[in-house]
Enzyme design. Structure first.
Site, mmCIF file in Angstrom:
data_model
loop_
_atom_site.group_PDB
_atom_site.id
_atom_site.type_symbol
_atom_site.label_atom_id
_atom_site.label_comp_id
_atom_site.label_asym_id
_atom_site.label_seq_id
_atom_site.Cartn_x
_atom_site.Cartn_y
_atom_site.Cartn_z
ATOM 1 C CE1 TYR A 153 8.945 -0.274 0.854
ATOM 2 C CE2 TYR A 153 9.325 1.099 -1.122
ATOM 3 C CZ TYR A 153 9.287 -0.278 -0.516
ATOM 4 O OH TYR A 153 9.746 -1.507 -1.342
ATOM 5 C CE LYS A 204 8.549 -12.528 11.778
ATOM 6 N NZ LYS A 204 8.622 -14.135 11.868
ATOM 7 C CG ASP A 236 7.990 -16.222 8.810
ATOM 8 O OD1 ASP A 236 6.859 -16.163 8.868
ATOM 9 O OD2 ASP A 236 8.670 -16.536 9.908
ATOM 10 C CG ASP A 260 9.391 -4.092 -2.948
ATOM 11 O OD1 ASP A 260 9.369 -4.091 -4.479
ATOM 12 O OD2 ASP A 260 10.497 -4.281 -2.507
ATOM 13 C CG ASP A 264 10.630 -8.374 -7.360
ATOM 14 O OD1 ASP A 264 9.913 -7.587 -7.689
ATOM 15 O OD2 ASP A 264 11.673 -8.110 -7.422
HETATM 16 C C1 IPM Z 1 8.843 -1.749 -6.867
HETATM 17 C C2 IPM Z 1 10.289 -1.260 -6.735
HETATM 18 C C3 IPM Z 1 10.386 0.011 -5.842
HETATM 19 C C4 IPM Z 1 9.665 -0.369 -4.427
HETATM 20 C C5 IPM Z 1 11.703 0.668 -5.729
HETATM 21 C C6 IPM Z 1 12.459 1.160 -6.960
HETATM 22 C C7 IPM Z 1 11.796 1.851 -4.637
HETATM 23 O O1 IPM Z 1 11.130 -2.216 -6.309
HETATM 24 O O2 IPM Z 1 8.229 -0.830 -7.650
HETATM 25 O O3 IPM Z 1 8.621 -2.931 -6.705
HETATM 26 O O4 IPM Z 1 10.267 -0.892 -3.675
HETATM 27 O O5 IPM Z 1 8.583 -0.202 -4.275
HETATM 28 MN MN MN Z 2 9.997 -4.121 -6.272
#
Ligand code: IPM
Ligand code: MN
Ligand code: NAD
Length: 365
Positions: A153, A204, A236, A260, A264
């Site tokens: 990042y 990884k 993975d 990240d 999700d």
């Molecule tokens: C999160 C978001 C951010 C990240 C983006 C908006 C840069 O996806 O907070 O999970 O990747 O950290």
């Molecule tokens: Mn995110």
């Protein structure tokens, strides 16, 4: 108990005090979910004797497009020096395709405030929320510790011959021992403080030699916690296992990018981004609290965004500010409202943001 062992705040549950909370509602659904969550958070804070002094900062795409400013120095210094916590809605707008304002504000605050723990719980709050048929009851309950200050990042690297057929982009991943060590320590410390018995680290290292640092430090730091099983997974494989057997995870620690993505995926296991909360922390400092979701531009302005992620983020915020009753009340209120089927469309309902928020606030206190 605060989220991390070194707590901010005075550590007493019930004392009259003012919590200085800055908000950056931001873009898209961000302002909608923050506005919706505020009354419930206020009521919840009152259960611990807290009064909130809000400080709503109008930063985001509109401000950037109007002024060219992303995070002005005075705003940064204010957030660094004068507040107890920062609550963010979401940042990201189709009118800013390069996402530079979000990079400066969101990633900028994470980096510059050195909020090295991105704490992302994955909890099944109602059995109907999981798309996994096999899961019965509330059996998914783990936390992702995402390294938040380096990895992929930092945007380090080079670009050459941009716009040509020979374009080359090189992105450096950065992993340094002190920063890897501190997120691993935070994960083990949290596991120990919360009676967990296993920490899983995902990397990884079979393809990316730099990740061998994670393997070494995981073994070394884990050895200082003999009561906690150390488990390694390639990223993975863990993605597959999240879907196949999510109930077996307790604490997952990983680098910035994998955290990240896995967060999700974790959200998807328990109802999606409308119910996923997160906290960006550095023990002893003011943290930044945000739903895991983004600005959801395709549903913005329709009054249908799910405010639950923002409310649950408020719960993390109150926990960190030593308001345990309020933190628990917010989570319980979300659970209660989920049971009544007052839900926004992402959860299969037809309630509005405001209706869900009112129902939640009505359950607090
Ligand atoms: C999160 C978001 C951010 C990240 C983006 C908006 C840069 O996806 O907070 O999970 O990747 O950290
Ligand atoms: Mn995110
Ligand atoms: P997103 O989280 O905004 O949306 C992904 C999906 O989830 C969409 O279908 C959206 O409608 C749905 N969704 C998200 N939040 C919801 C809510 N509260 N209620 C109901 N449904 C919800 O992710 P994206 O589409 O990849 O990104 C959109 C923008 O947000 C981009 O600019 C991205 O960079 C930004 N973003 C910001 C943050 C943040 O500020 N913390 C996090 C992720 C993405």
């Amino acid at each position: 108990m605060a989220l991390l062992p070194a707590v901010r705040g005075n550590g007493t549950a019930v004392t009259a005090r003012t919590l200085r909370i800055a908000t950056i509602a931001g873009d898209g659904v961000g302002p909608e979910v923050v506005r919706a969550a505020v009354p419930a958070i206020e009521r919840a804070a009152a259960l611990d004797g807290g009064t909130i002094a809000w400080d709503h900062l109008p930063l985001g795409a509109d401000h950037y497009l109007a002024t060219g400013e992303t995070l002005p120095p005075a705003a940064f210094e204010h957030l660094r020096d004068d507040v107890d916590a920062i609550l963010v809605g979401a940042l990201g707008d189709p009118r800013v395709p390069g996402n530079e304002h979000a990079r400066d504000i969101l990633l900028g605050l994470r980096f510059r405030l050195d909020l090295y723990v991105n704490f992302r719980p994955v909890r099944l709050l109602h059995p109907t929320l999981t798309p996994l048929r096999r899961i019965g009851g509330s059996t998914i309950d783990f936390v992702i510790f995402r390294e938040n200050t380096e990895g992929s990042y930092l945007a380090r690297g080079t670009s050459a011959r941009v716009g040509t057929d020979e374009e080359e982009r090189i992105a450096h991943e950065v992993h340094t021992a002190p920063k890897v060590a501190r997120i691993l320590r935070a994960a083990f410390a949290w596991a120990e403080a919360h009676g967990k018995t296993r920490v899983t680290m995902a990397d990884k290292s079979n393809a990316i030699p730099a990740h061998q640092l994670w393997r070494r430090l995981f073994a070394e730091i884990g050895a200082a916690h003999p009561g906690i099983e150390r488990e390694h997974r390639y990223v993975d494989a863990i993605a597959m296992e999240f879907v196949r057997a999510p109930e077996r995870f307790q604490v997952v620690v990983t680098n910035n990018l994998y955290g990240d993505i896995l967060s999700d995926l974790g959200a998807g296991l328990v109802g999606g981004l409308g119910v996923a909360a997160s906290a960006n922390l550095h023990p002893g400092r003011a943290g930044l609290f945000e739903p895991v979701h983004g600005s959801a531009p395709t549903i913005a302005g329709q009054g249908i965004a799910n405010p639950m992620a923002a409310v649950l983020t408020g719960s993390l915020l109150l926990a960190e500010l030593s308001c345990p009753r309020g933190a628990a009340a917010l989570e319980r209120a979300v659970v209660d409202v989920l049971a009544t089927n007052v839900r926004t469309p992402d959860l299969g309902g037809n309630a509005t943001t405001a209706a869900v928020a009112d129902a939640i606030a009505g359950q607090v206190g």
